[in-house]
Design an enzyme around this catalytic site. Structure first.
Site, PDB file in Angstrom:
ATOM      1  N   ASP A 223       0.383  -8.620  -6.331  1.00 56.79           N
ATOM      2  CA  ASP A 223      -0.027 -10.032  -6.370  1.00 56.79           C
ATOM      3  C   ASP A 223       0.656 -10.770  -7.524  1.00 56.79           C
ATOM      4  O   ASP A 223       0.216 -11.866  -7.892  1.00 56.79           O
ATOM      5  CB  ASP A 223      -1.553 -10.135  -6.584  1.00 56.79           C
ATOM      6  CG  ASP A 223      -2.335  -9.514  -5.453  1.00 56.79           C
ATOM      7  OD1 ASP A 223      -1.747  -9.324  -4.382  1.00 56.79           O
ATOM      8  OD2 ASP A 223      -3.536  -9.225  -5.640  1.00 56.79           O
TER       9      ASP A 223
ATOM     10  N   HIS B  79       1.735 -12.979   0.132  1.00 62.51           N
ATOM     11  CA  HIS B  79       2.225 -12.765  -1.235  1.00 62.51           C
ATOM     12  C   HIS B  79       3.322 -13.756  -1.630  1.00 62.51           C
ATOM     13  O   HIS B  79       3.680 -14.629  -0.865  1.00 62.51           O
ATOM     14  CB  HIS B  79       2.661 -11.308  -1.390  1.00 62.51           C
ATOM     15  CG  HIS B  79       1.478 -10.386  -1.280  1.00 62.51           C
ATOM     16  ND1 HIS B  79       0.794  -9.928  -2.370  1.00 62.51           N
ATOM     17  CD2 HIS B  79       0.811  -9.922  -0.207  1.00 62.51           C
ATOM     18  CE1 HIS B  79      -0.238  -9.196  -1.967  1.00 62.51           C
ATOM     19  NE2 HIS B  79      -0.245  -9.173  -0.656  1.00 62.51           N
TER      20      HIS B  79
ATOM     21  N   SER C 178       0.844  -1.207   0.000  1.00 62.75           N
ATOM     22  CA  SER C 178       0.000   0.000   0.000  1.00 62.75           C
ATOM     23  C   SER C 178       0.874   1.249   0.000  1.00 62.75           C
ATOM     24  O   SER C 178       0.585   2.226  -0.705  1.00 62.75           O
ATOM     25  CB  SER C 178      -0.903   0.016   1.237  1.00 62.75           C
ATOM     26  OG  SER C 178      -1.637  -1.172   1.309  1.00 62.75           O
TER      27      SER C 178
ATOM     28  N   ASN D 177       8.168   8.763   6.303  1.00 63.71           N
ATOM     29  CA  ASN D 177       9.242   7.787   6.527  1.00 63.71           C
ATOM     30  C   ASN D 177       8.627   6.419   6.313  1.00 63.71           C
ATOM     31  O   ASN D 177       7.820   5.958   7.115  1.00 63.71           O
ATOM     32  CB  ASN D 177       9.845   7.882   7.925  1.00 63.71           C
ATOM     33  CG  ASN D 177      10.888   6.786   8.142  1.00 63.71           C
ATOM     34  OD1 ASN D 177      11.175   5.995   7.237  1.00 63.71           O
ATOM     35  ND2 ASN D 177      11.459   6.728   9.323  1.00 63.71           N
TER      36      ASN D 177
ATOM     37  N   SER E 192       4.132  -6.162  -2.910  1.00 63.24           N
ATOM     38  CA  SER E 192       3.848  -6.342  -1.481  1.00 63.24           C
ATOM     39  C   SER E 192       4.554  -7.599  -1.008  1.00 63.24           C
ATOM     40  O   SER E 192       4.561  -8.607  -1.722  1.00 63.24           O
ATOM     41  CB  SER E 192       2.339  -6.496  -1.248  1.00 63.24           C
ATOM     42  OG  SER E 192       2.112  -6.981   0.074  1.00 63.24           O
TER      43      SER E 192
HETATM   44  C1  LIG Z   1      -3.272  -5.788  -5.628  1.00 60.86           C
HETATM   45  C2  LIG Z   1      -2.832  -5.356  -4.263  1.00 60.86           C
HETATM   46  N1  LIG Z   1      -2.296  -4.138  -4.110  1.00 60.86           N
HETATM   47  C3  LIG Z   1      -1.865  -3.706  -2.905  1.00 60.86           C
HETATM   48  C4  LIG Z   1      -1.971  -4.494  -1.783  1.00 60.86           C
HETATM   49  C5  LIG Z   1      -1.501  -3.979  -0.461  1.00 60.86           C
HETATM   50  O1  LIG Z   1      -0.348  -4.612   0.003  1.00 60.86           O
HETATM   51  P1  LIG Z   1       0.041  -4.505   1.550  1.00 60.86           P
HETATM   52  O2  LIG Z   1      -0.869  -5.415   2.301  1.00 60.86           O
HETATM   53  O3  LIG Z   1       1.466  -4.924   1.625  1.00 60.86           O
HETATM   54  O4  LIG Z   1      -0.158  -3.085   1.959  1.00 60.86           O
HETATM   55  C6  LIG Z   1      -2.528  -5.768  -1.891  1.00 60.86           C
HETATM   56  C7  LIG Z   1      -2.646  -6.614  -0.702  1.00 60.86           C
HETATM   57  O5  LIG Z   1      -2.907  -7.802  -0.739  1.00 60.86           O
HETATM   58  C8  LIG Z   1      -2.979  -6.213  -3.157  1.00 60.86           C
HETATM   59  O6  LIG Z   1      -3.541  -7.421  -3.318  1.00 60.86           O
END
Ligand SMILES: Cc1ncc(COP(=O)(O)O)c(C=O)c1O
Length: 463
Positions: A215, A241, A109, A309, A236
């Site tokens: 993903d 993942h 994210s 940060n 991610s």
């Molecule tokens: C397509 C996609 N983008 C972004 C994310 C976010 O990743 P994170 O959980 O590391 O913030 C995910 C989480 O599964 C995702 O499936």
């Protein structure tokens, strides 16, 4: 699980930032601790679920001796922030993906937020200004879209295609207006979207492209890794993942200017680009005059962006480095599981009830999960089916937010729907997915297929 000490050879080859050297005594203690790690992992066992007895997760981490050893080794360094392991993890990712620049960060994210925010940098000639539009889809994970809103931009949603679960490329050009500045899309559940068409549209209308590959590590399009087509791509490393660092993510680009900007946003917004523990990389630490600061103000404390940060720790990077040694094997296992399950379901004629995912021309997916959508004529209730699977210890997942525009978070948010979201709604109502992660194999796939068949024949009483 056999005792495996390949990590020792690996560690000896580590390069990277200058860190204090161990004494001989310290090295011997490291060795003893490593032996304990191996004993611990032997005792723990491989942690693979037994079908019908243990729960089969939809996604999970796959960790072995090397992972624990390297993780503990990085702890013993007591360096903590980005160091030798961050260097080595970064280099492994660059080599595997064949890319120029990659910045490790705290999550997928955050990687998405950093990528989009970087494109709003005041230093860019072609910066994205507030109120501009970014084309995306509503079927997927929310934090592919949230950075658009967080940056004061307008998400413009187009519908997806039922077979690929990705953007329906036929709707994109109609969604473009004089305010459109970019396209930001995920490769849904590892399935590459049509990069040929999307890239052609970006080039034709001079739009930025951000590929959310969170993903999709290991997925390719025309034999090139996804994420190497756009201006930015993201990963991610959350345990669900393809590889994990616990929490974690990365953002990459082949553009040197964009890479400097993204690192600035990640590192408090600073102008200085010294690595952790380094000084005066630019050679004129006390020779800058920026903003209205006095000449010679320490470059370490000059800020050119309103940043965050979002840096990774060296312990996380160590785990990522170790996981990268297994990536090729993980990708093969995910593809094998997906293809095997699809063939078994088709052999049971369950394609009469479900639409299964397909790759578009040129795409080769490193599948995140096995997704299927109930056909309307099947007359089967998705919730009853998934409850049955869960009761039989098969974990199911939806396509994340379903139709994001129907989520409470979007209430009051300024967005546009450029084409009716008919398939997005269909997927929200009738799809689910199950796991294909590398801890699973054919016996798990057989159990999943048998259980779905059992529900249709015995519970829904359809023959
Ligand atoms: C397509 C996609 N983008 C972004 C994310 C976010 O990743 P994170 O959980 O590391 O913030 C995910 C989480 O599964 C995702 O499936």
């Amino acid at each position: 699980m056999s005792k495996n000490i390949t990590w020792e050879k690996t560690i000896n080859k580590l390069s990277g930032v200058k860190q204090p050297r161990d004494s001989d005594a310290m090295q011997q203690i490291r060795k003893k601790i490593s032996d304990h790690c191996n004993d611990f992992m032997l005792e723990r066992g491989p942690n693979i679920p037994v079908p019908g007895i243990d729960v089969i997760p939809a996604s999970s981490k796959f960790l072995d001796f090397d992972d624990l050893n390297i993780l503990i080794d990085s702890c013993l360094d007591l360096w903590l922030t980005e160091g030798r392991y961050a260097d080595n993890f970064t280099n492994e990712l660059k080599r595997y993906l064949d890319i120029e620049h990659i910045a490790l960060t705290v999550s997928g994210s955050s990687a998405n937020l950093l990528a989009l925010t970087a494109l709003t940098s005041p230093y860019l000639e072609k910066k994205i200004l507030p109120g501009s539009e970014v084309i995306t889809v509503a079927a997927g994970f929310p934090t592919t879209v949230f950075p658009i809103i967080q940056n004061g931009l307008i998400p413009v949603f187009v519908d997806i295609d039922l077979n690929t679960y990705n953007v329906n490329v036929n709707y994109i050009e109609d969604a473009i207006t004089s305010k459109t500045r970019g396209i930001m899309l995920a490769h849904t559940l590892g399935n590459p979207f049509n990069l040929k068409v999307v890239k052609e549209i970006c080039d034709k209308y001079d739009l930025y492209l951000i590929e959310d590959c969170c993903d999709a590590l290991g997925s390719t399009f025309n034999d090139k890794h996804v994420g190497t087509f756009g201006d930015f791509a993201t990963l991610s490393f959350y345990p669900a993942h393809h590889i994990t660092t616990g929490e974690g993510g990365a953002v990459w680009t082949n553009n040197t200017e964009l890479s400097k900007i993204v690192e600035s946003y990640r590192d408090w917004g600073r102008d200085c680009y010294c690595k952790t523990g380094m000084n005066n990389t630019c050679g004129k630490r006390f020779g800058w005059e920026l903003g209205s600061l006095p000449f010679g103000y320490d470059h370490k404390f000059i800020y050119s962006h309103v940043g965050y940060n979002m840096k990774m720790t060296d312990m996380q990077a160590a785990l990522g480095f170790s996981q990268m040694k297994k990536i090729e094997r993980f990708v093969i296992q995910r593809r094998n599981n997906f293809n095997y399950l699809k063939n078994v379901l088709i052999s049971k004629k369950l394609d009469n009830f479900f639409t299964f995912a397909e790759e578009c021309d040129g795409a080769k997916a490193s599948w995140f999960g096995f997704i299927m959508t109930l056909k309307s004529e099947a007359n089967i209730d998705r919730t009853n089916l998934t409850k049955f699977l869960e009761a039989n210890k098969i974990v199911t997942r939806l396509l994340f937010a379903g139709n994001l525009t129907r989520q409470p978070a979007l209430n009051g948010v300024n967005y546009k729907i450029a084409s009716p979201l008919t398939i997005t709604d269909k997927v929200m109502n009738d799809c689910f997915w199950v796991g294909v992660w590398p801890g699973l194999d054919e016996k798990h796939m057989d159990y999943i297929a048998d259980t779905i068949e059992r529900y249709i024949k015995e519970e829904a009483k359809i023959s």
